[in-house]
Structure formats: structure tokens, C-alpha cells
Design an enzyme around this catalytic site. Structure first.
Site, PDB file in Angstrom:
ATOM      1  N   PRO A   2       0.817  -1.211   0.000  1.00  0.00           N
ATOM      2  CA  PRO A   2       0.000   0.000   0.000  1.00  0.00           C
ATOM      3  C   PRO A   2       0.854   1.266   0.000  1.00  0.00           C
ATOM      4  O   PRO A   2       1.675   1.467   0.893  1.00  0.00           O
ATOM      5  CB  PRO A   2      -0.797  -0.107   1.302  1.00  0.00           C
ATOM      6  CG  PRO A   2      -0.580  -1.491   1.811  1.00  0.00           C
ATOM      7  CD  PRO A   2       0.711  -1.948   1.248  1.00  0.00           C
ATOM      8  N   GLU A   3       0.671   2.076  -1.016  1.00  0.00           N
ATOM      9  CA  GLU A   3       1.317   3.387  -1.093  1.00  0.00           C
ATOM     10  C   GLU A   3       0.203   4.431  -1.016  1.00  0.00           C
ATOM     11  O   GLU A   3      -0.932   4.084  -0.708  1.00  0.00           O
ATOM     12  CB  GLU A   3       2.119   3.500  -2.402  1.00  0.00           C
ATOM     13  CG  GLU A   3       3.137   2.374  -2.560  1.00  0.00           C
ATOM     14  CD  GLU A   3       3.963   2.469  -3.847  1.00  0.00           C
ATOM     15  OE1 GLU A   3       4.131   3.570  -4.376  1.00  0.00           O
ATOM     16  OE2 GLU A   3       4.415   1.411  -4.326  1.00  0.00           O
ATOM     17  N   HIS A  93      -4.260 -14.576   9.840  1.00  0.00           N
ATOM     18  CA  HIS A  93      -3.382 -13.410   9.988  1.00  0.00           C
ATOM     19  C   HIS A  93      -4.139 -12.138  10.364  1.00  0.00           C
ATOM     20  O   HIS A  93      -3.661 -11.042  10.125  1.00  0.00           O
ATOM     21  CB  HIS A  93      -2.548 -13.163   8.737  1.00  0.00           C
ATOM     22  CG  HIS A  93      -1.709 -14.335   8.339  1.00  0.00           C
ATOM     23  ND1 HIS A  93      -0.774 -14.898   9.179  1.00  0.00           N
ATOM     24  CD2 HIS A  93      -1.692 -15.063   7.207  1.00  0.00           C
ATOM     25  CE1 HIS A  93      -0.207 -15.930   8.563  1.00  0.00           C
ATOM     26  NE2 HIS A  93      -0.746 -16.050   7.374  1.00  0.00           N
ATOM     27  N   ARG A 111       2.501 -10.591   6.971  1.00  0.00           N
ATOM     28  CA  ARG A 111       3.884 -10.526   7.431  1.00  0.00           C
ATOM     29  C   ARG A 111       4.091  -9.731   8.716  1.00  0.00           C
ATOM     30  O   ARG A 111       5.224  -9.576   9.170  1.00  0.00           O
ATOM     31  CB  ARG A 111       4.737 -10.011   6.302  1.00  0.00           C
ATOM     32  CG  ARG A 111       4.767 -11.111   5.246  1.00  0.00           C
ATOM     33  CD  ARG A 111       5.174 -10.626   3.939  1.00  0.00           C
ATOM     34  NE  ARG A 111       6.593 -10.403   3.877  1.00  0.00           N
ATOM     35  CZ  ARG A 111       7.199 -10.054   2.749  1.00  0.00           C
ATOM     36  NH1 ARG A 111       6.503  -9.873   1.657  1.00  0.00           N
ATOM     37  NH2 ARG A 111       8.468  -9.893   2.735  1.00  0.00           N
ATOM     38  N   ARG A 154      21.246  17.943  -3.666  1.00  0.00           N
ATOM     39  CA  ARG A 154      21.205  16.527  -3.293  1.00  0.00           C
ATOM     40  C   ARG A 154      21.890  15.686  -4.365  1.00  0.00           C
ATOM     41  O   ARG A 154      21.380  15.515  -5.450  1.00  0.00           O
ATOM     42  CB  ARG A 154      19.761  16.076  -3.085  1.00  0.00           C
ATOM     43  CG  ARG A 154      19.113  16.852  -1.968  1.00  0.00           C
ATOM     44  CD  ARG A 154      17.951  16.105  -1.379  1.00  0.00           C
ATOM     45  NE  ARG A 154      17.437  16.852  -0.243  1.00  0.00           N
ATOM     46  CZ  ARG A 154      17.687  16.527   1.023  1.00  0.00           C
ATOM     47  NH1 ARG A 154      18.410  15.476   1.306  1.00  0.00           N
ATOM     48  NH2 ARG A 154      17.194  17.262   1.986  1.00  0.00           N
TER      49      ARG A 154
END
Length: 277
Positions: A2-3, A93, A111, A154
Site C-alpha cells: 500500500p502506497e 493473519h 507478514r 542533493r
DNA sequence: AGCAACGCCTGATAGC
DNA sequence: TGCTATCAGGCGTTGC
């Protein structure tokens, strides 16, 4: 994983369903997913609260509760936050389940990288990473000029910079690779070396990719599902991520997979040159 | 400043 | 119903 677009889709889906609901019972089945406070306090403080609005900050989901408490959730890699109308059986889970006055909200995470925090409005510093988040890339404050400022001086790789949540909040591995491909920029280019034209193209690509990701309900590669347990559709639109060896949608040459910023990285060596000149 | 490695996890997959 | 090693990666931490 998920972003920003996946988290936004979840928040938009859950918001209308959860608003006004009361939390009747709290089940913590896997205590180490509760990062703050103690599992006992988490259970006790959550029980009886009413849910107000939902919001998103970067990849964090925020449930605003009665009494000024905020249930903060980060799904990390494989986490799911799903509303079940029937409070019956829980999938494998499932680590936390909130019984509501109607139905149930469950946190399921194969996980177990995901975490939950229950904080007051003054305790955002208890949520690791939250108070140090960078700009919201879809907000007005993220302008082309502010992006240019972020890049200034940067020397690091542009992919690393895009993934750095302290600078820009919400991009992950998938949308970063897609944005770089759309802008025609090699992931290992030094951020400070981008031309004005490239900076502009990348800024626009980031905004477009995230907006399109949301419009398609997010990307389901493996574990992502929305608030109702349904998959997204943006995986059909991906041009590089997970497409190693397949033809580039722009030039037809094969997509390459490498490791950049410690992540599997997909790009087109023809459309995204390391040394464009 | 920047980057690589590590730990946290389990399921899918490749190799034998 | 094979067993085992490897890989996937968000992100905080550590060390160079």
C-alpha cells in the site's frame, strides 16, 4: 504494497462506512502489532469510543475518535484494513478486530510489519515516522518550485529521494518506478543533476501517477485490497513495475530490472538514459 | 550527506 | 502434502 493511492482508496472507502459507529469490543490477537500504548491500555481506551472522520497522512491511516483520540495505522507491506458487515469468521493473519455496533473492522497482515498506535492529538510523536513526514505530494503546497528546492544540492539518486518519506510522503516502490518512467529519467541519476525540463516532467509525472492510481482504486499486485476487500485496477496500467523483459510501452525495447536504493527497480534503458546527452 | 546492511515476517518460487 | 534456500520490501537503526 500500500502506497499513497492505496491508502487514500481505503480511507475514502471506509470513511462513510465507519463514521458515527461505536466500538463495542476490541480483540487484539497479536499483541506486537500494537505499537502504542500497551495492548491492555489499547483495548481499554478503544472500547466504547465513537468513530468520527478518517484521514490520511503519507501512508498512515488516521481514525479520529471521540474524546480526541486518534487510531493510527500503517499497513507497511501486506497489511489490510477491511470492513466486514458480518462479524463472523476472521481470515488467517487477522491481528486486531474492532467489533462495531454494526459489523466489524479488521486489521489483517500476513507478514506482521504493519502497526497500530492509539494516541491523543498531542502524542503524534509516539507514532514513529509520523511527525517527521515530508510534504503531501497532492496538496497545493507541493509546487514545482518546492520540488526544485527539495532536489537542490542533493547528490543522491533520484529514486532514493522520491522514496524518502521525510521529503515527500506517500511514494513507494511501484509509483516511484512508474513516475520515473513517465518522466524519462533513469532511477540512479543524481537528483541535483536533473535539468529544469526533467524536474518539471518528474514533478508532473509524480502528481499524475498518484492521481491516476487513486482514480483506478490503487494497485493490487499481491495483498492489497480496499476497505471492502476488493482489488484495485491500476496494476493493468503499470508500464514498468514488475514488467522485467516485457516491451516498453513507448519504445518496444525490453524493460530491465536492477537494484537501486536497495529495491527491485524496473526501467527502460532506452527511454530512461543514465547519461542523457 | 549518502548508502549499504540488517532485522522484522511469511508465502511464493526455484533448485535439488 | 518434498525439502530447503532465496527473495520480496517499508522503514527504523546502525555503521562506514
Amino acid at each position: 504494497m500500500p502506497e499513497l493511492p492505496e491508502v487514500e482508496t481505503i480511507v475514502r472507502g471506509l470513511g462513510p462506512i465507519l463514521k458515527g459507529r461505536a466500538i463495542r469490543r476490541v480483540h487484539v490477537l497479536q499483541e506486537n502489532v500494537v505499537a502504542y500504548p500497551s495492548p491492555e491500555d489499547f483495548r481499554r481506551e478503544l472500547t466504547g469510543r465513537r468513530i468520527g472522520r478518517l484521514s490520511r497522512r503519507g501512508k498512515y491511516i488516521l481514525l479520529h475518535l471521540s474524546g480526541g483520540l486518534i487510531l493510527t495505522i500503517h499497513l507497511r507491506m501486506t497489511g489490510q484494513l477491511v470492513y466486514q458487515p458480518e462479524a463472523g469468521s476472521l481470515p488467517k493473519h487477522t491481528h486486531v478486530a474492532l467489533e462495531l455496533d454494526s459489523g466489524l473492522l479488521r486489521f489483517t497482515d500476513t507478514r506482521r510489519f504493519g502497526r497500530l498506535w492509539l494516541i491523543s492529538e498531542a502524542e503524534t510523536d509516539k507514532v514513529s515516522g509520523l511527525s517527521a513526514l515530508g510534504v503531501e505530494p497532492l496538496n497545493k503546497e507541493f509546487t514545482e518550485d518546492s520540488f526544485k528546492e527539495l532536489l537542490r544540492g542533493r547528490r543522491g539518486r533520484i529514486k532514493s529521494l522520491l522514496l524518502d518519506q521525510h521529503l515527500i510522503a506517500g511514494l513507494g516502490n511501484i509509483y516511484t518506478d512508474e513516475a520515473l518512467h513517465r518522466a524519462g529519467i533513469h532511477p540512479a541519476r543524481s537528483a541535483a543533476d536533473l535539468s529544469a525540463r526533467e524536474t518539471r516532467a518528474l514533478y508532473q509525472a509524480v502528481r499524475e501517477i498518484l492521481t491516476e492510481g487513486i482514480a483506478h482504486g490503487g494497485t493490487s499486485i499481491r495483498d492489497y485490497v480496499d476497505a471492502a476487500g476488493e482489488e484495485g485496477h491500476f496494476q493493468k496500467k503499470l508500464r514498468v513495475y514488475g514488467r522485467g523483459g516485457k516491451p516498453c510501452a513507448r519504445c518496444g525495447r525490453p524493460i530491465t530490472r536492477t537494484v537501486c536504493a536497495g529495491r527491485g527497480t524496473y526501467y527502460c534503458p532506452h527511454c530512461q538514459k543514465q547519461d542523457p546527452s
